[in-house]
Design an enzyme around this catalytic site. Structure first.
Site, PDB file in Angstrom:
ATOM      1  N   GLU A 110       2.952  -9.852 -55.993  1.00 40.07           N
ATOM      2  CA  GLU A 110       3.267  -9.815 -54.562  1.00 40.07           C
ATOM      3  C   GLU A 110       2.773 -11.054 -53.807  1.00 40.07           C
ATOM      4  O   GLU A 110       2.025 -10.942 -52.848  1.00 40.07           O
ATOM      5  CB  GLU A 110       2.640  -8.559 -53.939  1.00 40.07           C
ATOM      6  CG  GLU A 110       3.305  -7.276 -54.374  1.00 40.07           C
ATOM      7  CD  GLU A 110       4.611  -6.993 -53.634  1.00 40.07           C
ATOM      8  OE1 GLU A 110       4.981  -7.772 -52.736  1.00 40.07           O
ATOM      9  OE2 GLU A 110       5.260  -6.002 -53.984  1.00 40.07           O
TER      10      GLU A 110
ATOM     11  N   GLU B 149       6.466  -2.061 -61.898  1.00 42.61           N
ATOM     12  CA  GLU B 149       5.951  -0.869 -61.232  1.00 42.61           C
ATOM     13  C   GLU B 149       7.135   0.053 -60.995  1.00 42.61           C
ATOM     14  O   GLU B 149       8.196  -0.387 -60.546  1.00 42.61           O
ATOM     15  CB  GLU B 149       5.311  -1.205 -59.879  1.00 42.61           C
ATOM     16  CG  GLU B 149       4.049  -2.037 -60.008  1.00 42.61           C
ATOM     17  CD  GLU B 149       3.467  -2.488 -58.660  1.00 42.61           C
ATOM     18  OE1 GLU B 149       3.732  -1.839 -57.631  1.00 42.61           O
ATOM     19  OE2 GLU B 149       2.760  -3.510 -58.658  1.00 42.61           O
TER      20      GLU B 149
HETATM   21  C1  IPT Z   1       3.260  -2.574 -54.734  1.00 41.08           C
HETATM   22  C2  IPT Z   1       2.023  -3.260 -55.179  1.00 41.08           C
HETATM   23  O1  IPT Z   1       2.274  -4.200 -56.145  1.00 41.08           O
HETATM   24  C3  IPT Z   1       0.974  -2.347 -55.653  1.00 41.08           C
HETATM   25  O2  IPT Z   1      -0.237  -3.040 -55.666  1.00 41.08           O
HETATM   26  C4  IPT Z   1       0.886  -1.151 -54.811  1.00 41.08           C
HETATM   27  O3  IPT Z   1       0.591  -1.540 -53.502  1.00 41.08           O
HETATM   28  C5  IPT Z   1       2.174  -0.451 -54.834  1.00 41.08           C
HETATM   29  O4  IPT Z   1       3.203  -1.256 -54.401  1.00 41.08           O
HETATM   30  C6  IPT Z   1       2.175   0.762 -53.954  1.00 41.08           C
HETATM   31  O5  IPT Z   1       1.133   1.620 -54.165  1.00 41.08           O
HETATM   32  S1  IPT Z   1       3.742  -3.443 -53.291  1.00 41.08           S
HETATM   33  C7  IPT Z   1       4.780  -2.413 -52.367  1.00 41.08           C
HETATM   34  C8  IPT Z   1       4.847  -2.929 -50.968  1.00 41.08           C
HETATM   35  C9  IPT Z   1       6.143  -2.378 -52.946  1.00 41.08           C
END
Ligand code: IPT
Length: 973
Positions: A432, A502
């Site tokens: 990010e 993710e």
């Molecule tokens: C994404 C992040 O990479 C992770 O650290 C965590 O924040 C997750 O989402 C949510 O829990 S960033 C998100 C704005 C897509």
């Protein structure tokens, strides 16, 4: 005189990533080192340049001071920075921890090179010995080493001071989604080497048995002595020696620190290769000898022979297109905040193994070094991620030349540390942080230094999943809708493996549609898996009385995900933070004490190594869904669950089956002629003790339906009377509250953040007002019509009560206004008298399950105490449901109680809480369980989805408007 390290103001200088820090390397110096962990003198200054006070307190190293009673507390923020200053600035108020202790340098270290290693400190580390400046370091999740040889005296004592500045230019690139802390989070040690030492060793061990060991040798005394050489052995078997070496820099007069290189190459015949299923390791020992043959230095590392490559759009490990069943993992602990022990990490990985995971993304920084040893040993594919996240100022920083060095520094130091781990299959440039030249520079460094592994970076992949010019060899999106992934895989334009970095956000009661994702992944070439967000719910154990973190003394104050009275799991805002992101920090597949959430059981089933493909005349076709091994490590039992309460078992003989193959085995049971519903389950356990599970541990329980339920016959009417009061409410001796219509569930985190709960509230579903319309009697049958009035509509609800043998039957219907086209549930809710504490049911279980998260719960006969049915998600919300319930009993110790039979498999929950009890509170310590049971029977229940961050559930799991019908019978036991 101002201290030169302070005078530099390094916390405001992104170009300054370190000063006098030794180069990172892969030589593990943990064994034989002097352990400096323990209680250090400590003071917390308000700013880095504030004068020291007279009084010292103490602080435990490794540990963060934010959980150690210093007054500076943890703060949780996801994207926003905790201070308004723009990069590279940090706030004037800047907590700075000064750690001090004496070190006694062993007399036998005379003549040796003495090195200090600080495992990790956030975010700027300044080192002094006896008041003299030694060096500085940034990069909060990697070790920093400093040469103290000229500053300490063997046999003497020195004062070591480590100053840790909390906020800096580096904080802007450590803006990860977790708690902000300050302190020294990994061990501190002092070690000694010979002046002639192994500066680094790089190992390449290939799938075909080729082994290449590159040793870098230095001598701090000046030129390398004549005649040194290196020898090696693998599991005690000597490797060919190579006395040839190149001297680098030998001609360069300015270099006093000569570097020699030597390479050992060999081929190991019949090599046992490494993969996540069978993580075969060999111990490589490399010895650096002086000319007389004595050993100056030793490197020991467990080596795994394996290849990683991308061919077309497939990521291959040892030539196999492996599925990546991954999870994102932070270094987290509910007592220490960040510091984890090797036992903690082993427990993490054993649990992941037991639940079918085979991959870890080290979100979002290099994890504790011990993790990689364990991943090698237990078998995990690791995406190793650099400590770079500039989320709040991503766009400014990605191309800011002042941060260029920091990007390359962080990525290269990670690679230099972890390059020899077979588990590491992919390097990640961070998280990010938008995408800019700084990323390309870091990717360029990695590709030159380690061409054996792919590089990935989500921010780059986002520019185009198939774009060949971006710094990502993998299309690694986050939270991409499944239809987008499918469309890409089917477009004919895919060029890179698609592995989501993710997906399936595990916040609260979540992970809906995980099984659908996997059905698509396993049936679509081009899709290869992903990493669930995330492993941990980061709840910090907190005293309810004064809001302080409990710290290391809190062991034993929690069990099974639940905290003892007087304690709670703190999330964002609980430490009085003005700015915070609340419960978004509780989004893991395990509770803060590592108790698995119900989704883990579904994941275990999704990852089942052996599956029932189908049942036919010839028997049952079984498939081996592993990539590398047979089924010989498993044993199994057949189980036949019959609706009539019977469960039969029979031993199962698993066939000899290679990966990817199938075989047909005979049907173990003769189906009884009763015509009832029948389910066949293969209960699979470990056949032997494994490093991650004792013999007999459950591995999976694939299930197939052998016979559907027959159409229910109408119950015999009559034989009793139904009592209904003037308001049309059922009166029954076992019920404390009559069945009424239920459309509300305590919003899950997904419901809240996805906007559904807001809509439901706007419609008034949380406060429907029931008005009886009519109570009609037709012989023994009573028909009650009521209206439930919300803010924007009215539901007409009809209940027909008919006495049947031993009880009564309830036929219900509810007609929803057109606008209410997506509600949480439509069903009945009633409450029982106290004392009915055991639930026995025929349906899916025993784990909690929901319409879009029901895969891991086989149909069968299950029994659990009512108190064990509820899942204590950190922020109370809808919980405890069981999917596909056909019938159940709720009974007291004396076997009295009630029995409910449903017209079809339905969503049922039995808990001690009304939906409004759960809705009204923010933490569990505020909940007061009711004495009786709150029973919800749903004609329809909305799926969970993952809308707190990512896609909502599919349309097919939503509850539509229109008329819903359901019926059930209630009998006394
Ligand atoms: C994404 C992040 O990479 C992770 O650290 C965590 O924040 C997750 O989402 C949510 O829990 S960033 C998100 C704005 C897509």
């Amino acid at each position: 005189m101002t201290d030169p390290l302070i005078a530099l103001r390094p916390w405001q200088a992104p170009e300054l990533t370190s000063w006098r820090r030794l180069p990172m390397n892969a030589v593990d110096r943990r064994s034989g080192a002097l352990d400096l962990d323990g209680d250090w003198r400590f003071q917390l200054l308000p700013t880095p340049d504030a004068p020291l006070a007279e009084a010292w307190s103490s602080s435990h190293v490794p540990g963060v001071w934010t959980v150690q009673g210093t007054g500076d507390l943890p703060q949780y923020l996801n994207i926003r920075m905790p201070f308004p200053d723009v990069p590279p600035h940090s706030p004037a108020a800047n907590p700075t921890g000064v750690y001090e202790r004496e070190i006694e340098v062993p007399a036998e270290w005379a003549g040796r090179r003495i090195v200090l290693q600080v495992g990790a400190a956030e975010s700027v580390l300044l080192v002094h010995v006896d008041g003299r400046p030694v060096g500085l370091s940034k990069d909060s999740h990697l070790a920093a080493e400093f040469d103290l040889t000229d500053l300490v005296r063997p046999g003497g004592r020195s004062v070591l001071r480590l100053t840790v500045v909390k906020w800096s230019d580096a904080s802007h690139i450590e803006d990860q989604d977790h708690w902000w802390h300050g302190g020294i989070t990994r061990s501190v040690l002092l070690y000694a080497t010979d002046p002639l030492h192994l500066a680094d060793v790089g190992v390449r061990a290939r799938f075909d048995g080729r082994l290449r060991v590159d040793c870098q040798v230095r001598d701090t005394g000046g030129a390398l002595p004549e005649g040194w050489y290196v020898s090696g052995d693998l599991d005690g078997r000597p490797l060919a020696q190579d006395r040839e070496f190149d001297r680098l820099n030998a001609e360069d007069e300015r270099v006093s620190d000569f570097l020699g290189e030597v390479r050992i190459e060999t081929v190991v015949p019949d090599v046992r290769t490494w993969n996540a299923e069978t993580p075969e390791l060999y111990t490589l020992t490399v010895r650096l000898h002086r000319a007389d043959g004595t050993v100056a230095d030793t490197f020991r590392h467990r080596v795994g022979f394996r290849d990683v490559e991308i061919v077309g759009r497939d990521l291959l490990v040892n030539g196999e297109r492996v599925y990546i069943r991954g999870v994102n993992r932070h270094d987290f602990h509910p007592l220490t905040g960040r510091t984890v022990t090797s036992e903690d990490m082993r427990a993490d990985l054993l649990l992941l193994k037991r639940f079918g995971f085979n991959a870890i993304r080290t979100a979002h920084y290099p994890n504790d070094p011990g993790l990689y040893d364990l991943a090698d040993e237990l078998g995990f594919y690791v995406v190793d991620e650099a400590d770079i996240e500039s989320h709040d100022h991503a766009h400014e920083i990605a191309d800011d030349p002042r941060y260029l060095g920091a990007f390359v520094d962080r990525v290269s130091r990670m690679v230099l540390r972890d390059k020899n781990h077979p588990s590491v299959i992919i390097w990640s440039l961070g998280n990010e942080s938008d995408y800019g030249a700084n990323h390309d520079a870091a990717a360029g460094w990695v590709r030159r230094h380690d061409p054996t592994r792919p590089v990935q970076y989500e921010g780059a992949a986002k520019r185009g999943w198939a774009d060949p010019d971006v710094a990502s060899d993998i299309a690694c999106p986050m939270y991409a809708p499944l239809e987008d992934c499918l469309a890409h895989a089917l477009s004919g334009k895919q060029t890179k493996p698609l592995i989501q970095c993710e997906y399936s956000h595990a916040m609260g009661n979540s992970n809906g549609t995980l099984a659908d994702h996997w059905a698509a992944i396993e049936s679509t070439p081009g899709l290869q898996g992903g990493f669930i967000w995330e492993f941990w719910d980061h709840g910090i154990l907190q005293h309810v009385s004064d809001g302080t973190p409990v710290g290391r003394a809190g062991a034993g104050r929690y069990a099974n995900g639940v905290t003892a009275p007087g304690y709670r799991w703190a999330y964002g805002g609980d430490f009085g933070e003005e700015h915070h992101d609340g419960v978004f920090i509780a989004d893991g597949v395990v509770f803060p004490d590592r108790t698995p959430k119900p989704v883990m059981f579904e994941h275990r089933e999704i990852a089942a190594p052996v599956r029932i493909e189908y049942v036919c005349h010839e028997g049952i076709e079984l498939g081996n869904h592993q990539h590398f091994r047979g089924l010989d490590w498993l044993s199994a039992t057949w189980e036949l669950s019959l609706a009539e309460g019977l469960t039969l078992t029979a031993p199962a003989e698993l066939p000899t089956l290679g990966p990817g193959s199938t075989a047909t085995v005979p049907m173990p049971f003769e189906l009884p002629d009763d015509g009832g519903e029948a389910w066949l389950t293969l209960r699979v356990t470990t056949a032997e003790d494994l490093p991650w599970a004792v013999r007999g541990s459950e591995v999976c329980a694939p299930q197939v339906r052998l016979r559907a339920a027959p159409t229910p016959t109408a119950p015999v009417v009559g034989g009793g009377a139904v009592r209904v009061d003037d308001d049309g409410l059922l009166v029954h001796p076992l019920l404390a509250a009559a069945p009424v219509l239920s459309l509300w569930r305590a919003p899950t985190d997904n419901d809240e953040l996805g906007g559904m709960a807001g809509r439901w509230r706007a419609w008034g579903l949380d406060a429907l007002v029931r008005t009886p319309v009519s109570v009609g009697r037709d012989g023994e049958r009573v028909t009650v019509v009521a209206e439930y009035v919300g803010a924007t509509g009215v539901v007409r609800h009809r209940q027909v009560f008919t006495p049947v043998a031993g009880g009564l039957r309830v036929d219900e219907s509810a007609e929803l206004p057109e606008e209410w086209d997506d509600v949480a549930r439509v069903g009945s809710v009633f409450e029982t008298v106290a004392g009915l504490d055991l639930l026995e049911w025929f349906g899916q279980g025993p784990w909690e399950s929901y319409p879009d998260r029901a895969g891991g719960a086989p149909v069968g006969h299950h029994a659990l105490p009512v108190d064990a049915l509820f899942t204590p998600y950190l922020r109370p919300q809808e919980s405890g449901g069981r999917h596909g319930v056909r019938r159940f009993t709720l009974s007291a110790a004396d076997a009295t109680g009630l029995a409910v039979e449903l017209d079809a498999p339905r969503q049922v929950s039995v808990t001690r809480f009304r939906a409004e009890d759960l809705t009204a509170v923010t933490h569990h310590d505020e909940l007061v369980p009711r004495a009786g049971c709150v029973v919800q029977l749903d004609a329809a229940h909305r799926g969970l989805g993952t809308a707190s961050c990512g896609p909502d559930t599919f349309a097919s799991y939503r509850v539509p408007t229109g008329v819903h019908h359901w019926s059930w019978t209630l009998r006394a036991l």
